[in-house]
Design a protein around this motif. Sequence first.
Motif, PDB file in Angstrom:
ATOM      1  N   VAL A  46       0.646  -1.262   0.089  1.00 33.90           N
ATOM      2  CA  VAL A  46       0.121  -0.070  -0.092  1.00 33.90           C
ATOM      3  C   VAL A  46       0.999   1.377   0.141  1.00 33.90           C
ATOM      4  O   VAL A  46       0.818   2.029   0.983  1.00 33.90           O
ATOM      5  CB  VAL A  46      -0.955   0.028   1.013  1.00 33.90           C
ATOM      6  N   PHE A  49      -2.578   5.298  -0.961  1.00 32.44           N
ATOM      7  CA  PHE A  49      -3.914   4.956  -0.606  1.00 32.44           C
ATOM      8  C   PHE A  49      -4.783   6.019  -0.084  1.00 32.44           C
ATOM      9  O   PHE A  49      -4.210   7.276  -0.286  1.00 32.44           O
ATOM     10  CB  PHE A  49      -3.965   4.000   0.705  1.00 32.44           C
ATOM     11  N   TYR A  50      -5.978   5.752  -0.242  1.00 31.24           N
ATOM     12  CA  TYR A  50      -7.223   6.992   0.253  1.00 31.24           C
ATOM     13  C   TYR A  50      -7.676   6.461   1.874  1.00 31.24           C
ATOM     14  O   TYR A  50      -7.961   5.526   1.945  1.00 31.24           O
ATOM     15  CB  TYR A  50      -8.145   7.046  -0.882  1.00 31.24           C
ATOM     16  N   ARG A  51      -7.911   7.576   2.443  1.00 32.75           N
ATOM     17  CA  ARG A  51      -8.521   7.747   3.783  1.00 32.75           C
ATOM     18  C   ARG A  51      -9.928   8.379   3.607  1.00 32.75           C
ATOM     19  O   ARG A  51      -9.655   9.633   2.863  1.00 32.75           O
ATOM     20  CB  ARG A  51      -7.810   8.071   4.926  1.00 32.75           C
ATOM     21  N   TRP A  61     -12.866  11.057  -0.043  1.00 30.73           N
ATOM     22  CA  TRP A  61     -11.594  10.638   0.441  1.00 30.73           C
ATOM     23  C   TRP A  61     -10.377  11.287  -0.144  1.00 30.73           C
ATOM     24  O   TRP A  61     -10.276  11.815  -1.048  1.00 30.73           O
ATOM     25  CB  TRP A  61     -11.873   9.182  -0.545  1.00 30.73           C
ATOM     26  N   TRP A  74       3.002   8.932   6.712  1.00 26.65           N
ATOM     27  CA  TRP A  74       2.462   7.733   5.961  1.00 26.65           C
ATOM     28  C   TRP A  74       2.817   6.324   6.281  1.00 26.65           C
ATOM     29  O   TRP A  74       1.958   5.451   6.441  1.00 26.65           O
ATOM     30  CB  TRP A  74       3.293   7.993   4.561  1.00 26.65           C
ATOM     31  N   LEU A  77       0.413   5.425   9.481  1.00 29.14           N
ATOM     32  CA  LEU A  77      -0.853   4.833   8.996  1.00 29.14           C
ATOM     33  C   LEU A  77      -0.874   3.650   8.140  1.00 29.14           C
ATOM     34  O   LEU A  77      -1.621   2.902   8.510  1.00 29.14           O
ATOM     35  CB  LEU A  77      -1.277   5.926   7.868  1.00 29.14           C
ATOM     36  N   GLU A  82      -6.025  -0.401  10.176  1.00 27.26           N
ATOM     37  CA  GLU A  82      -6.956   0.228   9.341  1.00 27.26           C
ATOM     38  C   GLU A  82      -7.150  -0.389   7.808  1.00 27.26           C
ATOM     39  O   GLU A  82      -6.264  -0.864   7.501  1.00 27.26           O
ATOM     40  CB  GLU A  82      -6.968   1.943   9.342  1.00 27.26           C
ATOM     41  N   THR A  83      -8.345  -0.370   7.330  1.00 25.77           N
ATOM     42  CA  THR A  83      -8.380  -0.615   6.046  1.00 25.77           C
ATOM     43  C   THR A  83      -8.410   0.616   4.726  1.00 25.77           C
ATOM     44  O   THR A  83      -8.816   1.668   5.488  1.00 25.77           O
ATOM     45  CB  THR A  83      -9.972  -1.352   5.606  1.00 25.77           C
ATOM     46  N   TRP A  84      -7.378   0.613   4.104  1.00 24.53           N
ATOM     47  CA  TRP A  84      -6.901   1.712   3.058  1.00 24.53           C
ATOM     48  C   TRP A  84      -7.409   1.509   1.830  1.00 24.53           C
ATOM     49  O   TRP A  84      -7.198   0.281   1.175  1.00 24.53           O
ATOM     50  CB  TRP A  84      -5.517   1.936   3.254  1.00 24.53           C
ATOM     51  N   THR A  86      -7.729   1.655  -2.141  1.00 22.85           N
ATOM     52  CA  THR A  86      -6.649   1.834  -3.185  1.00 22.85           C
ATOM     53  C   THR A  86      -7.245   1.997  -4.723  1.00 22.85           C
ATOM     54  O   THR A  86      -6.819   1.977  -5.874  1.00 22.85           O
ATOM     55  CB  THR A  86      -5.728   0.476  -3.175  1.00 22.85           C
ATOM     56  N   SER A 109      -9.077  -2.597  -1.790  1.00 20.91           N
ATOM     57  CA  SER A 109      -8.594  -2.039  -0.692  1.00 20.91           C
ATOM     58  C   SER A 109      -7.649  -2.897  -0.210  1.00 20.91           C
ATOM     59  O   SER A 109      -7.578  -4.250  -0.488  1.00 20.91           O
ATOM     60  CB  SER A 109      -9.525  -1.679   0.432  1.00 20.91           C
TER      61      SER A 109
END
Length: 395
Positions: A46, A49-51, A61, A74, A77, A82-84, A86, A109
């Motif tokens: 990863v 990625f987006y949060r 996002w 980065w 995180l 957590e789920t990130w 993609t 993700s």
Amino acid sequence: MTDEPGIEAPAAELRRQLAGTLEKDGRLRSPEWHAAVEAVPRHAFVPRFYRQSDAPGVTTWEPVTPETVGQEEWLRLVYSDETWVTQFDGRDIDWTDPRPISNAVPTSSSTLPSLVVRMLEDLDVHEGMNVLEIGTGTGYSTALMCHRLGSEAVTSIETDEGVARRACEALAQSGHTPHLLVGDGRVGHLDRAPYDRLIATCGFRNIPPAWLEQVTPGGVILTTLRGWMRSLGLVKLIVTGDSASGWFSEDDPSFMIARQQDAPESLGMVPGADDGTKRKAAYGPDVLTSSGPAFMAQLAAPDARFFSMPVDGGPHGTFVLDSVTDSFAVLAPMGSGWQVRQGGPRRLWDAVESAVATWEEYGSPSTAAFGVTVSRDGQAVWLGNPNGPQWTLPS
């Protein structure tokens, strides 16, 4: 990314911390998986990625890269539980100029590590076993299995070519060479069968027959069953020849549904104001969103979806539409309760209310009280035991 100076030492320390936390929480139970979490560099899988933004209004996002948030943040995180996200809407992201994204649906993700390792522990693998993974995704869970069993023992199928390509590159970068395929996970991969274990990291509306044929008797299928309204939960099945059975877990993890089983674009035909027959509803629309009752509603109406909008120019009501049979139920406020108007081949709200009433009669149990039986004759979820109340899974 992993070759940049100053990354490897702090990343290794963050992996040790992550493994320690997962072990303390009871997710990591074996030294073999503990070692895998400490060894596999999640940041290789990863790198960007987006949060989800916490700003009010439309769901937005935000991109997360070493350039946008700084290398230290980065990395922190990346190794948080957590789920990130993609990918959105099945399209690759232009990382040369990443921008916030709104009104988009996540389609790939990196799942939160606690769920990944919990599933791997539940898979109960041992040296010498052959494993099929449905849903390669970023490749992180694939790498954990390669570390545990060796690359030769792992076959992984991904439906999206771009996602599969990036996973292949990250796996190679990390020193792993599993058998990777692009295709429909429902058909498995007969050439490397039989498999001792099958794990799916996306949700399915039913158990594909090919899985039963390709997993050896006594083997395990671990997957999430879900519908178009919500996830049903994680189920672990033991294969016995041409059938399989097992139980749902206590938890209720939710994975993205397999793309080949995604809901049709059309919700179905919205009924006219005079369509259907009316009666007082025993339950209101809150059963569609409350954990236990919603589980039952999904079982009772497997092809339905719901939404709210004004009814006949009045207050908001809830529409439950079945796009397969064109059945419908419309719930509208009536005094201190609700009125339901139903039509079509199936009385959707009758089925939902019957299922919720059965659940309450049995003491409103958790998902762990439910099991699944799969055979050539059909697939059903049952309550208590295989002879208890049953609901058929969609074919």
